[in-house]
Design a protein around this motif. Structure first.
Motif, PDB file in Angstrom:
ATOM      1  N   VAL A   1     -21.342  13.332  21.225  1.00  4.98           N
ATOM      2  CA  VAL A   1     -21.380  14.677  20.641  1.00  4.98           C
ATOM      3  C   VAL A   1     -22.046  14.740  19.272  1.00  4.98           C
ATOM      4  CG1 VAL A   1     -19.300  15.336  21.886  1.00  4.98           C
ATOM      5  CG2 VAL A   1     -19.136  14.553  19.519  1.00  4.98           C
TER       6      VAL A   1
ATOM      7  N   CYS B   1     -20.018  17.651  10.322  1.00  6.45           N
ATOM      8  CA  CYS B   1     -19.653  18.840  11.098  1.00  6.45           C
ATOM      9  C   CYS B   1     -18.271  18.719  11.717  1.00  6.45           C
ATOM     10  CB  CYS B   1     -20.690  19.113  12.185  1.00  6.45           C
ATOM     11  SG  CYS B   1     -20.748  17.869  13.495  1.00  6.45           S
ATOM     12  N   GLY B   2     -17.822  17.476  11.929  1.00  5.81           N
ATOM     13  CA  GLY B   2     -16.475  17.285  12.459  1.00  5.81           C
ATOM     14  C   GLY B   2     -16.387  17.341  13.973  1.00  5.81           C
ATOM     15  N   TYR B   3     -17.522  17.468  14.645  1.00  6.39           N
ATOM     16  CA  TYR B   3     -17.485  17.552  16.113  1.00  6.39           C
ATOM     17  C   TYR B   3     -16.943  16.247  16.707  1.00  6.39           C
ATOM     18  CZ  TYR B   3     -19.018  19.662  20.548  1.00  6.39           C
ATOM     19  OH  TYR B   3     -19.061  20.241  21.790  1.00  6.39           O
TER      20      TYR B   3
ATOM     21  N   VAL C   1     -14.808  14.286  15.347  1.00  8.48           N
ATOM     22  CA  VAL C   1     -13.365  14.239  15.126  1.00  8.48           C
ATOM     23  C   VAL C   1     -12.659  14.942  16.286  1.00  8.48           C
ATOM     24  CG1 VAL C   1     -11.502  14.862  13.551  1.00  8.48           C
ATOM     25  CG2 VAL C   1     -13.725  14.224  12.640  1.00  8.48           C
ATOM     26  N   GLN C   2     -13.264  16.059  16.734  1.00 12.29           N
ATOM     27  CA  GLN C   2     -12.675  16.795  17.857  1.00 12.29           C
ATOM     28  C   GLN C   2     -12.840  16.020  19.157  1.00 12.29           C
ATOM     29  OE1 GLN C   2     -11.068  19.245  16.907  1.00 12.29           O
ATOM     30  NE2 GLN C   2     -12.076  20.024  15.078  1.00 12.29           N
ATOM     31  N   ALA C   3     -13.952  15.319  19.290  1.00 13.96           N
ATOM     32  CA  ALA C   3     -14.270  14.705  20.585  1.00 13.96           C
ATOM     33  C   ALA C   3     -13.509  13.410  20.820  1.00 13.96           C
ATOM     34  CB  ALA C   3     -15.772  14.438  20.672  1.00 13.96           C
TER      35      ALA C   3
ATOM     36  N   THR D   1      -9.455  19.808  11.019  1.00 12.59           N
ATOM     37  CA  THR D   1     -10.848  19.632  10.606  1.00 12.59           C
ATOM     38  C   THR D   1     -11.625  20.944  10.630  1.00 12.59           C
ATOM     39  OG1 THR D   1     -10.711  17.489  11.664  1.00 12.59           O
ATOM     40  CG2 THR D   1     -12.885  18.219  11.003  1.00 12.59           C
ATOM     41  N   TRP D   2     -11.437  21.700  11.695  1.00 10.50           N
ATOM     42  CA  TRP D   2     -12.183  22.960  11.811  1.00 10.50           C
ATOM     43  C   TRP D   2     -11.319  24.114  11.326  1.00 10.50           C
ATOM     44  CZ3 TRP D   2     -15.066  22.422  17.171  1.00 10.50           C
ATOM     45  CH2 TRP D   2     -16.148  21.543  16.982  1.00 10.50           C
TER      46      TRP D   2
ATOM     47  N   LEU E   1     -19.721  22.577   6.645  1.00  8.02           N
ATOM     48  CA  LEU E   1     -20.283  21.223   6.708  1.00  8.02           C
ATOM     49  C   LEU E   1     -19.862  20.385   5.506  1.00  8.02           C
ATOM     50  CD1 LEU E   1     -23.996  21.374   7.908  1.00  8.02           C
ATOM     51  CD2 LEU E   1     -21.949  20.840   9.207  1.00  8.02           C
TER      52      LEU E   1
ATOM     53  N   SER F   1     -25.868  15.564  22.700  1.00  8.45           N
ATOM     54  CA  SER F   1     -24.802  16.367  22.098  1.00  8.45           C
ATOM     55  C   SER F   1     -25.030  17.845  22.360  1.00  8.45           C
ATOM     56  CB  SER F   1     -24.771  16.122  20.586  1.00  8.45           C
ATOM     57  OG  SER F   1     -24.022  17.126  19.948  1.00  8.45           O
TER      58      SER F   1
ATOM     59  N   ILE G   1     -15.224  19.544  25.449  1.00 15.51           N
ATOM     60  CA  ILE G   1     -14.472  18.497  24.735  1.00 15.51           C
ATOM     61  C   ILE G   1     -13.320  18.028  25.623  1.00 15.51           C
ATOM     62  CG2 ILE G   1     -13.016  18.031  22.722  1.00 15.51           C
ATOM     63  CD1 ILE G   1     -15.941  18.090  22.105  1.00 15.51           C
TER      64      ILE G   1
ATOM     65  N   ALA H   1     -11.424  15.646  25.341  1.00 17.36           N
ATOM     66  CA  ALA H   1     -10.264  15.106  24.639  1.00 17.36           C
ATOM     67  C   ALA H   1      -9.214  16.176  24.387  1.00 17.36           C
ATOM     68  CB  ALA H   1     -10.696  14.498  23.305  1.00 17.36           C
TER      69      ALA H   1
ATOM     70  N   LYS I   1      -3.559  15.262  19.987  1.00 17.32           N
ATOM     71  CA  LYS I   1      -4.090  14.549  21.140  1.00 17.32           C
ATOM     72  C   LYS I   1      -3.105  13.489  21.633  1.00 17.32           C
ATOM     73  CE  LYS I   1      -8.750  15.349  19.633  1.00 17.32           C
ATOM     74  NZ  LYS I   1      -9.686  14.820  18.641  1.00 17.32           N
TER      75      LYS I   1
END
Lengths: 259, 385, 323
Positions: free
Chosen positions: A143, A167-169, A171-173, B13-14, B72, B89, B179, B181, B334
């Protein structure tokens, strides 16, 4: 071990790459600007050799005593920021009704102080150290939008901190919670499997610090490595194998309670 | 924190910025679809707001990357996504899809406004005249033939733009839906849900603005336009909400390992924002109101009021849906054993004040545009509408 | 009125082409710009920057490993290697040693005291440090040495709860020095599983706890055990002195103990002890007094690790014990 003409060609190419690459790496050292000659073996110069290895990791949960030495060693070896963990130790306690209680206070950096359950209701209890699984098909590498996360030729998942946009993607994945954004640099961070140590002939800081040999890092391509030996002898499991990430971190004595 | 979450998951994080990003992109896609309903599908009733919706889409598009940039860790490296994209990606497509869509939108607006700008050019003098000339790329002439040509180009661009708009927003849904996960995100339905909710939010924001502006300025409103918008809002919101419910239903019915923790999520942390607000208040509410408007014979004032109310509720519904997806997916650990919590601060970099500014500024920009090129010309003026 | 060029039938429509040409040129320029902006070493090994890999590769380690410490601290290292803590890295307790070694390599005779202070390492571990491993926890493997501090102190008659573990236990050579062969087997004669277990263990064979208790000490050493039961120390188990069957087969050993330091763990007179449970002795003065009274070589007696047993063997075992 692939002596072909094609190989020689690529070897020359890699030599060039190496010369370009290793240059200005600032070593944050206190007393000497140059690296001591004999303190540590030098890192390899021929990147073509990397492909001869495939690094894997083994955690023997039956041996872990939950002391947290690995977490402390990792924190110091890699300068991990407070409140984040490249490795941590989880504790599982199952009560008499089969309900599972889990904790990992501060990643077990100061071990554990008290039991979760009173002795009478505790049916089973054990520790599980966790770290990046260095998956063969890692979701985080997939990702990363800018190619900052990558798989090395020897099967380690690393982050190029000079390219990461934060971007942290990833971290999510990551299904295992192994990644975080390092607020000091604004970039993603995670276990490097002590890549800087492996290729100097040293093991990872956590495996070295473990007083119980509960952690073994080794080369999956070397049939005589301790890792391969234990994998031959013991039954082991993988974390979340159904997600198809094909982890290279093997867990001896893994219970289904552990995710 | 509740139960066990992985040590690194204690920080979400988001943030609310990533809630806004799909929200604003949704408005872009939705508003564009409305304009295309007129340009491509020939819905005459939407003509009065076709141009307005086109410019709205553009203004929102300008602001869509802003929450991302603000989020970001290294905004200075944002262009890396174009320079060294990793095409494995889903996210790497952002730069390209966004750029493609922006080009289409700018071109469409340029051709749509060309005739007007030519008129201004002819009336202007001095510096303004030179500016108009540059904007027109030197093409300072027009007649019926060029007008027809411009319309044709606009129609073509609008046609090409529909799939691109759908991709732009479907892709945002795919970012989450792919995703694996995260059991709260990982569903192939996600990008379809995002597309429909985008259309709902687009229609809702235009309905809201059209009614608000006509009330505020006491303009004569084209009732056919309002009725058409209300009808489309009703239809699309039904599809969107049914899809959202189907997603949860299939998760619940499959009873997979993850469902037990998802059920806890829905009945626990997300009870208010998801069940009470998103589903019961902001989905069921506008559904009943719009059904009443469509099926009962209500006085015009009342029915318009109900449509207005529905548009506000649906704008909130879509915002809540984004929140519940983005934040809900992250407060669920998770480890499937616990939940963390997240509430944005007021004044921090990714806090509520910044979020409010990012949402409000496009509307102010729209107003500025309206001052120069009025979307809803006052009938008293002699210009033909 | 529109502006039209003279001599043309209609208005020129080339502007449409011009606009799209402009977009095309911009796109091509962007593509070229993208190529040019690629960082050096990009794409050599894969879709990433080789320099990103080599930067990590060249990072200097922080932990030395105990062999690095042994370069200078050979004596302690020698002890440590024979001790049951042999698998515990020096740097686990003393923190990483890179800068310490650097400093002493560079200034063998001692340099700037400020720098020396920075390069010094903690000499002792705190009590909490020992408890990281040895605090009793339900989740710890049961055969691993672990204590509940309060209980342990009460048992040993230690009244100061702040007493550090190192007041009794030397971290480099605790009670049980390992035999020359570090990884000796369980017992000199009985050292393979099948010597005791002729049937398979029930449950998980990796868990020693799930093995059937096939023998107790008295099975073979009936006389000794019976004799022991009649003496002062009968509240203790054989395994307190004679460790057998630890949790993993390759680090077990059996010891004929009687080590003076082991006796003194409980009996040494120390400010933190009450002496309510056990007789206390100032070992140094006591041995000097004995040597003086019995006209023994004081140095030889002080060096004898089994000195206590010379007189007090009867508190533990009777004549059954050799020597």
């Amino acid at each position: 071990m692939r002596p072909t003409n094609e190989d020689d060609l690529s070897r020359r190419r890699f030599l060039r790459i190496t010369l370009a690459g290793v240059g200005g790496v600032p070593a944050a050292t206190l007393f000497l600007s140059t690296q001591s000659k004999d303190l540590f073996p030098p890192p390899p110069t021929d990147l073509d050799d990397l492909g001869r290895f495939e690094w894997g990791f083994l955690v023997d949960t039956t041996r872990c005593i939950g002391c947290g030495s690995c977490v402390r060693a990792c924190q110091k070896e890699n300068g991990v920021p407070d409140g984040y963990y490249r490795t941590w130790v989880e504790r599982y306690e199952v009560d008499k009704d089969g309900e599972v209680h889990v904790d990992s206070p501060d990643g077990a950096i100061a071990s554990f102080q008290t039991d979760l359950l009173p002795r009478e209701t505790r049916n089973k209890a054990f520790f599980v150290p966790k770290l990046c699984n260095h998956c063969r098909s890692s979701a985080c590498t997939q990702v990363c939008p800018v190619g900052a996360t990558f798989d090395t030729p020897d099967g380690v998942v690393l982050i190029d901190k000079d390219r990461c946009v934060g971007c942290g993607y990833c971290v999510q994945a990551c299904p295992y919670g192994c990644r975080y954004i390092d607020e000091r640099t604004g970039t993603a961070d995670k276990c490097t499997l002590c890549y800087h140590r492996l290729h100097r002939g040293m093991t990872t800081a956590c495996a070295e610090a473990c007083p119980r040999e509960a952690r073994i890092c080794g080369d999956l391509r070397a049939p005589k490595s301790r890792l391969r030996q234990v994998l031959r002898e013991r039954r082991y499991g993988l974390l979340k194998p159904d997600l198809g990430t094909r982890p290279k971190c093997y867990y001896v004595g893994l219970d289904p309670e552990v995710v | 924190m509740e139960g066990f979450v992985f040590p690194n998951e204690q920080h979400v994080t988001w943030t609310v910025m990533i809630v806004l990003y799909p929200y604003i992109t949704g408005l872009v896609a939705g508003a564009f679809i409305v304009s295309s309903l007129h340009h491509v599908f020939g819905l005459k009733q939407l003509a009065p707001i076709a141009r307005f919706s086109l410019v709205s889409a553009f203004v929102f598009l300008l602001f869509a990357p802003l929450p991302l940039l603000n989020h970001l860790g290294r905004p200075d490296r944002a262009l890396n996504i174009l320079i060294t994209p990793n095409f494995r990606s889903a996210m790497s497509g952002f730069g390209f899809i966004y750029a493609l869509y922006a080009i289409i939108l700018v071109l469409e607006i340029w051709f749509d406004f060309r005739a007007d700008i030519v008129r201004r050019y002819e009336a202007a003098s001095g510096l303004a005249r030179r500016v108009y000339r540059v904007v027109l790329l030197g093409a300072t002439y027009r007649d019926e033939r060029t007008d027809r040509l411009d319309k044709k180009v606009v129609k073509t661009l609008a046609g090409v733009g529909i799939p691109v708009a759908l991709i732009l927003h479907g892709y945002v849904g795919f970012l989450f839906g792919s995703i694996k996960a995260n059991p709260w995100w990982s569903t192939p339905l996600m990008f379809i849900i995002f597309i429909f909710s985008a259309i709902v939010s687009g229609i809702a924001v235009l309905t809201f603005l059209y009614l608000f502006v006509t009330w505020n300025r006491r303009l004569t409103r084209n009732q056919a336009t309002v009725d058409t918008l209300a009808r489309f809002l009703w239809g699309f919101m039904m599809v969107a909400v049914v899809l959202e419910l189907m997603e949860v239903l299939s998760l619940a019915y499959e009873q997979t390992e993850e469902w037990s923790v998802l059920r806890e999520l829905i009945t626990g942390r997300l009870w208010v924002s998801y069940v009470v607000l998103q589903l019961l208040t902001c989905s069921l509410g506008p559904f009943l109101l719009l059904s009443a408007v469509a099926l009962l014979k209500l006085p015009l004032r009342i029915s318009n009021l109900l449509v207005f109310l529905s548009s506000v509720l649906l704008l909130t519904q879509v915002l809540l849906m984004r929140w519940n997806v983005v934040i809900g997916g992250q407060i669920l650990s998770k480890s499937y054993r616990g939940f963390t919590s997240y509430l944005p601060g007021l004044f921090e970099r990714e806090g509520l004040v910044v979020a409010a500014v990012i949402v409000i500024v496009p509307f102010l920009l729209l107003r500025e545009f309206d001052k120069r090129f009025p979307f809803f010309p006052v009938p008293a003026r002699e210009e033909p509408s | 009125m529109s502006t039209t060029s003279p001599g043309q039938a209609g208005p020129p429509t080339r502007y449409v082409r011009r606009v799209f040409l402009l977009v095309g040129v911009a796109l091509v320029a962007a593509a070229l710009l993208q190529r040019a902006a690629r960082p050096a070493t990009w794409g050599e090994l894969g879709n990433y920057r080789t320099a990103g890999l080599t930067a990590i590769l060249a990072t200097e380690p922080v932990h030395l490993g105990k062999e690095g410490c042994a370069r200078c601290h050979a004596e302690i290292f020698g002890l440590h290697e024979k001790d049951f803590h042999f698998d515990v890295e020096c740097e686990d307790c003393h923190t990483p040693g890179r800068e310490h070694v650097r400093f002493h390599d560079r200034f063998p005779t001692g340099g700037d005291p400020a720098l020396a202070a920075l390069a010094s390492m903690p000499k002792e571990y705190t009590r909490e440090g020992c408890l990281f491993c040895h605090r009793r926890l339900g989740a710890r493997p049961r055969a691993f040495a672990q204590i509940e501090p309060a209980e342990h102190y009460a048992f040993l008659g230690v009244n100061d709860p702040q007493t550090r573990c190192i007041a009794c236990h030397s971290p480099h050579e605790p009670i049980f020095l390992l035999a020359e062969v570090k990884r000796a087997r369980i017992h000199p004669v009985i050292h393979e599983c099948i010597h005791c277990h002729d049937t398979k263990p029930e449950g998980d064979y990796t868990q020693v706890d799930s093995h059937p208790a096939m023998f107790v000490c008295s099975d073979c050493h009936e006389g000794i055990v019976e004799d022991f039961e009649s003496r002062k120390h009968s509240f203790m188990r054989c395994t307190a002195c004679h460790l057998y069957h630890p949790e993993n087969e390759d680090s077990g050993r059996i010891l004929v103990n009687g080590n003076r330091r082991f006796c003194l763990l409980c009996h040494e007179d120390a400010p933190f002890r009450t002496g309510a449970k056990q007789p206390l002795v100032d070992s140094k003065a006591h041995l000097e007094m004995i040597a003086d009274a019995l006209e023994l070589d004081a140095a030889e007696l002080a060096a004898d690790p089994r000195a206590c047993l010379r007189c007090h063997l009867d508190k533990i075992h009777g004549d059954v014990v050799r020597k």
